[in-house]
Design an enzyme around this catalytic site. Structure first.
Site, PDB file in Angstrom:
ATOM      1  N   GLU A 134      97.310  30.548  -6.113  1.00 31.50           N
ATOM      2  CA  GLU A 134      98.021  31.439  -5.421  1.00 31.50           C
ATOM      3  C   GLU A 134      99.040  30.840  -4.771  1.00 31.50           C
ATOM      4  O   GLU A 134      99.083  29.702  -4.314  1.00 31.50           O
ATOM      5  CB  GLU A 134      97.210  32.265  -4.486  1.00 31.50           C
ATOM      6  CG  GLU A 134      96.057  33.197  -5.326  1.00 31.50           C
ATOM      7  CD  GLU A 134      95.305  34.071  -4.303  1.00 31.50           C
ATOM      8  OE1 GLU A 134      94.911  35.245  -4.546  1.00 31.50           O
ATOM      9  OE2 GLU A 134      94.713  33.454  -3.175  1.00 31.50           O
TER      10      GLU A 134
ATOM     11  N   CYS B  29     104.781  29.511   0.332  1.00 30.67           N
ATOM     12  CA  CYS B  29     103.592  28.234   0.461  1.00 30.67           C
ATOM     13  C   CYS B  29     102.871  28.101  -0.820  1.00 30.67           C
ATOM     14  O   CYS B  29     102.660  29.090  -1.483  1.00 30.67           O
ATOM     15  CB  CYS B  29     102.586  29.137   1.636  1.00 30.67           C
ATOM     16  SG  CYS B  29     101.079  28.229   1.839  1.00 30.67           S
TER      17      CYS B  29
ATOM     18  N   CYS C 262      89.476  23.154  -3.860  1.00 26.90           N
ATOM     19  CA  CYS C 262      89.500  22.126  -2.866  1.00 26.90           C
ATOM     20  C   CYS C 262      88.302  21.488  -2.965  1.00 26.90           C
ATOM     21  O   CYS C 262      87.326  22.229  -2.847  1.00 26.90           O
ATOM     22  CB  CYS C 262      90.167  22.491  -1.675  1.00 26.90           C
ATOM     23  SG  CYS C 262      90.464  21.200  -0.391  1.00 26.90           S
TER      24      CYS C 262
ATOM     25  N   CYS D 211      86.231  22.784   4.085  1.00 30.70           N
ATOM     26  CA  CYS D 211      86.460  23.125   5.425  1.00 30.70           C
ATOM     27  C   CYS D 211      85.681  24.254   5.632  1.00 30.70           C
ATOM     28  O   CYS D 211      85.962  25.431   5.022  1.00 30.70           O
ATOM     29  CB  CYS D 211      87.902  23.271   5.865  1.00 30.70           C
ATOM     30  SG  CYS D 211      88.843  21.467   5.574  1.00 30.70           S
TER      31      CYS D 211
ATOM     32  N   CYS E 243      87.860  27.891   5.458  1.00 33.27           N
ATOM     33  CA  CYS E 243      88.525  28.284   4.532  1.00 33.27           C
ATOM     34  C   CYS E 243      87.938  28.689   3.230  1.00 33.27           C
ATOM     35  O   CYS E 243      87.074  28.065   2.731  1.00 33.27           O
ATOM     36  CB  CYS E 243      89.288  26.790   4.227  1.00 33.27           C
ATOM     37  SG  CYS E 243      90.399  26.850   2.887  1.00 33.27           S
TER      38      CYS E 243
ATOM     39  N   GLY F 170      94.153  23.779  -1.810  1.00 35.21           N
ATOM     40  CA  GLY F 170      94.102  22.336  -1.823  1.00 35.21           C
ATOM     41  C   GLY F 170      94.576  21.650  -0.897  1.00 35.21           C
ATOM     42  O   GLY F 170      95.347  21.767  -0.067  1.00 35.21           O
ATOM     43  N   GLU F 171      94.100  20.193  -1.033  1.00 38.21           N
ATOM     44  CA  GLU F 171      94.822  19.034  -0.062  1.00 38.21           C
ATOM     45  C   GLU F 171      95.652  18.337  -0.706  1.00 38.21           C
ATOM     46  O   GLU F 171      95.552  17.491  -1.516  1.00 38.21           O
ATOM     47  CB  GLU F 171      93.230  18.293   0.219  1.00 38.21           C
ATOM     48  CG  GLU F 171      93.775  16.927   1.170  1.00 38.21           C
ATOM     49  CD  GLU F 171      94.561  16.992   2.186  1.00 38.21           C
ATOM     50  OE1 GLU F 171      94.098  17.511   3.167  1.00 38.21           O
ATOM     51  OE2 GLU F 171      95.647  16.532   2.203  1.00 38.21           O
TER      52      GLU F 171
ATOM     53  N   SER G 152      96.208  19.245   9.842  1.00 39.41           N
ATOM     54  CA  SER G 152      95.164  20.242  10.517  1.00 39.41           C
ATOM     55  C   SER G 152      94.045  19.416  11.478  1.00 39.41           C
ATOM     56  O   SER G 152      93.179  18.751  10.930  1.00 39.41           O
ATOM     57  CB  SER G 152      94.401  20.795   9.421  1.00 39.41           C
ATOM     58  OG  SER G 152      95.295  21.401   8.517  1.00 39.41           O
TER      59      SER G 152
ATOM     60  N   HIS H 256      92.237  21.096  14.425  1.00 37.96           N
ATOM     61  CA  HIS H 256      91.233  22.186  14.771  1.00 37.96           C
ATOM     62  C   HIS H 256      90.208  21.759  15.426  1.00 37.96           C
ATOM     63  O   HIS H 256      89.428  22.708  15.893  1.00 37.96           O
ATOM     64  CB  HIS H 256      90.683  22.602  13.303  1.00 37.96           C
ATOM     65  CG  HIS H 256      91.670  23.048  12.358  1.00 37.96           C
ATOM     66  ND1 HIS H 256      92.872  23.582  12.764  1.00 37.96           N
ATOM     67  CD2 HIS H 256      91.611  22.871  11.126  1.00 37.96           C
ATOM     68  CE1 HIS H 256      93.443  24.077  11.601  1.00 37.96           C
ATOM     69  NE2 HIS H 256      92.646  23.686  10.446  1.00 37.96           N
TER      70      HIS H 256
ATOM     71  N   HIS I 225      91.259  34.002  10.766  1.00 35.65           N
ATOM     72  CA  HIS I 225      91.186  34.760   9.926  1.00 35.65           C
ATOM     73  C   HIS I 225      89.694  34.849   9.262  1.00 35.65           C
ATOM     74  O   HIS I 225      89.470  33.877   8.613  1.00 35.65           O
ATOM     75  CB  HIS I 225      92.434  34.749   8.862  1.00 35.65           C
ATOM     76  CG  HIS I 225      93.880  34.731   9.508  1.00 35.65           C
ATOM     77  ND1 HIS I 225      94.404  33.946   9.412  1.00 35.65           N
ATOM     78  CD2 HIS I 225      94.250  35.882  10.178  1.00 35.65           C
ATOM     79  CE1 HIS I 225      95.470  33.847  10.094  1.00 35.65           C
ATOM     80  NE2 HIS I 225      95.503  34.881  10.569  1.00 35.65           N
TER      81      HIS I 225
ATOM     82  N   CYS J 238      96.509  32.261   6.725  1.00 33.65           N
ATOM     83  CA  CYS J 238      95.875  30.903   6.705  1.00 33.65           C
ATOM     84  C   CYS J 238      94.601  30.806   6.329  1.00 33.65           C
ATOM     85  O   CYS J 238      93.718  31.463   6.920  1.00 33.65           O
ATOM     86  CB  CYS J 238      96.283  30.233   8.183  1.00 33.65           C
ATOM     87  SG  CYS J 238      95.342  28.726   8.318  1.00 33.65           S
TER      88      CYS J 238
HETATM   89  S1  SF4 Z   1      91.704  24.069   4.839  1.00 34.66           S
HETATM   90 FE1  SF4 Z   1      93.065  22.673   3.101  1.00 34.66          FE
HETATM   91  S2  SF4 Z   1      91.577  20.770   3.088  1.00 34.66           S
HETATM   92 FE2  SF4 Z   1      90.377  22.248   4.040  1.00 34.66          FE
HETATM   93  S3  SF4 Z   1      89.181  23.062   2.442  1.00 34.66           S
HETATM   94 FE3  SF4 Z   1      91.119  24.645   2.825  1.00 34.66          FE
HETATM   95  S4  SF4 Z   1      92.487  24.008   1.397  1.00 34.66           S
HETATM   96 FE4  SF4 Z   1      90.865  22.454   1.501  1.00 34.66          FE
END
Ligand code: SF4
Length: 344
Positions: free
Chosen positions: A94, A107, A114, A118, A121, A159-160, A213, A215, A289, A332
Site C-alpha cells: 500500500e 508515503c 516487515c 514493532c 504496527c 517495511g524498514e 522512530s 518511541h 492508532h 501511521c
Molecule cells: S514500524 Fe516500520 S520498522 Fe516497525 S514493524 Fe512497522 S514497518 Fe516495520
C-alpha cells in the site's frame, strides 16, 4: 507475455547504458530512454518516438516499461487516499497520498511486510514476503494520478527502508538525478528505526531527510515497543547521527508515538530531551492508532501537550501530528495487506 519481460522502470542511468549496450543500441539511447521513462512518464515502449522502429522493436522483445496501476483506491473523509498495488504471487503493498494546504505527500512502501515486528504496527504483524525492487518503489509514485503534483515523498509505508537499502538508494537516485525526476533531496524523507550499518550508508550517500522512530528514550522501554532496539540501541543510533551536520542541508526528525502510561511520563520526556541534546532536530509526537490484538491505548491529548511543553522548555521543537486517513486504516502504523485476499 509482457509480465515475463524485464522492467525498464527502476533502472538507473548506468543500468540503462548497460541495457542499450547489451542490445547493440547507441549509447545516447540510454539518455533518450531515461527521458521517456522519468520525465515524459510514458507507459509503453511504442511511445518512445525518437528511437528507431528497429530499436523499439528490439527493446520491446526483451523489456516492458513496468508501469502497473494500483488495483484499488480507498478515499478517506479527510482527503487522504490509500492505494493498493499487486506485486505478484498474491502479495500486495500500500501507498498513501496525503494532500495538505501547501503540500502533497506520498508515503511509499519499501518492503512486502516487515521483519522488525514493532509492537504498535500492523505491517509488522503480517508475514514478511521480501523486498520491493526500485521499479516497484518508483511505480508507486509514477502510476498514480497525483504523480506530477507531489511535493514530498516519505518512505514511511510498509517495511524498514534500511533493510532494503540498495533498492531504496536506487529509487532515491532516480528521484533526485538530472536524468530522472530531478527532485531536491530535501523533498524526500526516509524513516527508520535505526538499522545501523545501512543507516551509515544512507547518510554517506544521500542528502535526503531522515526520520528516526524513537518511541521511547531508553533501552528498557524501547525494546518492548521496538524489538530492533536489541540489535540497534537508540544510544548508538544517536552517537552516529551526532557525527553528521544537520544544521544546513537536510533535516533529522524523531518520531515518537505516545502510548498511555507506557512512554508518556514527565520522566520519559526529560530522558528524551537528554538523549537528543546537542542535535539540531525536531520531534514529531504522534497519536497511537489502535490496531487489532494490541493491548495499548493512546495517550490523552492533555498528556501529549504536557510532553510537548517539556521538550519545548528544553529547546527541542516538538509538534503534535494530526492523524490522517485513520478511517481507511491509512494512518501511521495501520498499513497491512494481511487480509487483502478476503476483501478484493
Ligand atoms: S514500524 Fe516500520 S520498522 Fe516497525 S514493524 Fe512497522 S514497518 Fe516495520
Amino acid at each position: 507475455m509482457a509480465d515475463e519481460k524485464k522492467y525498464l522502470l527502476g533502472k538507473t542511468f548506468f543500468e540503462l547504458k548497460e541495457t542499450v549496450a547489451s542490445l547493440s543500441m547507441p549509447t545516447f539511447a540510454a539518455k533518450q530512454i531515461a527521458d521517456w521513462l522519468y520525465k515524459k512518464k510514458i507507459t509503453t515502449i511504442d511511445m518512445m518516438s525518437n528511437l528507431s522502429v528497429a530499436n523499439r522493436t528490439k527493446l520491446a522483445e526483451n523489456y516492458t516499461v513496468g508501469i502497473k496501476e494500483p488495483i484499488k483506491t480507498t478515499l478517506s473523509k479527510d482527503g487522504t487516499k490509500k492505494y493498493l498495488f499487486d506485486v505478484g504471487n498474491n502479495k500486495y503493498i500500500e501507498s498513501v497520498y496525503i494532500p495538505e494546504k501547501e503540500r502533497a505527500t506520498l508515503c511509499v512502501s519499501s518492503q512486502k511486510g516487515c521483519q522488525m515486528n514493532c509492537l504498535f504496527c500492523a505491517t509488522g504483524k503480517q508475514s514478511f514476503a521480501g523486498n520491493l525492487t526500485a521499479a516497484e518503489i518508483i511505480n508507486q509514485v509514477q502510476s498514480i494520478d497525483e504523480c506530477d503534483n507531489l511535493t514530498n515523498i516519505v518512505f514511511m509505508g510498509m517495511g524498514e527502508p534500511m533493510n532494503n537499502i540498495n533498492e531504496v538508494l536506487k529509487a532515491i537516485e532516480i528521484l533526485t538525478s538530472d536524468y530522472g525526476y530531478g527532485w531536491s533531496p530535501k523533498r524526500i524523507t526516509i524513516s527508520t528505526i535505526g538499522v545501523l550499518p545501512a543507516l551509515k550508508t544512507f547518510l554517506d550517500s544521500t542528502q535526503c531527510n531522515l526520520a528516526v522512530s524513537v518511541h521511547a528514550p531508553d533501552t528498557f522501554k524501547r525494546v518492548q515497543i521496538i524489538p530492533g532496539e536489541k540489535a540497534y540501541p537508540i544510544k548508538d543510533v544517536l552517537k552516529l547521527l551526532k557525527e553528521y551536520d544537520w544544521s544546513h542541508q537536510r533535516r533529522v526528525s524523531f518520531e515518537y508515538i505516545l502510548f498511555n502510561q507506557l512512554n508518556d511520563t514527565e520522566e520519559d520526556a526529560l530522558k528524551l530531551a537528554d538523549l537528543l541534546h546537542g542535535l539540531d532536530c525536531r520531534v514529531n509526537l504522534i497519536p497511537f492508532h489502535q490496531i487489532p490484538d494490541v493491548d495499548l491505548s493512546p495517550s490523552k491529548r492533555d498528556v501529549m501537550e504536557k510532553f510537548q511543553a517539556i521538550l519545548e522548555k528544553k529547546h527541542i521543537t516538538a509538534t503534535i501530528r494530526r492523524s490522517r486517513g485513520q478511517d481507511i486504516d491509512a494512518a501511521c502504523g495501520m498499513l497491512s495487506t494481511k487480509k487483502i485476499n478476503q476483501t478484493l
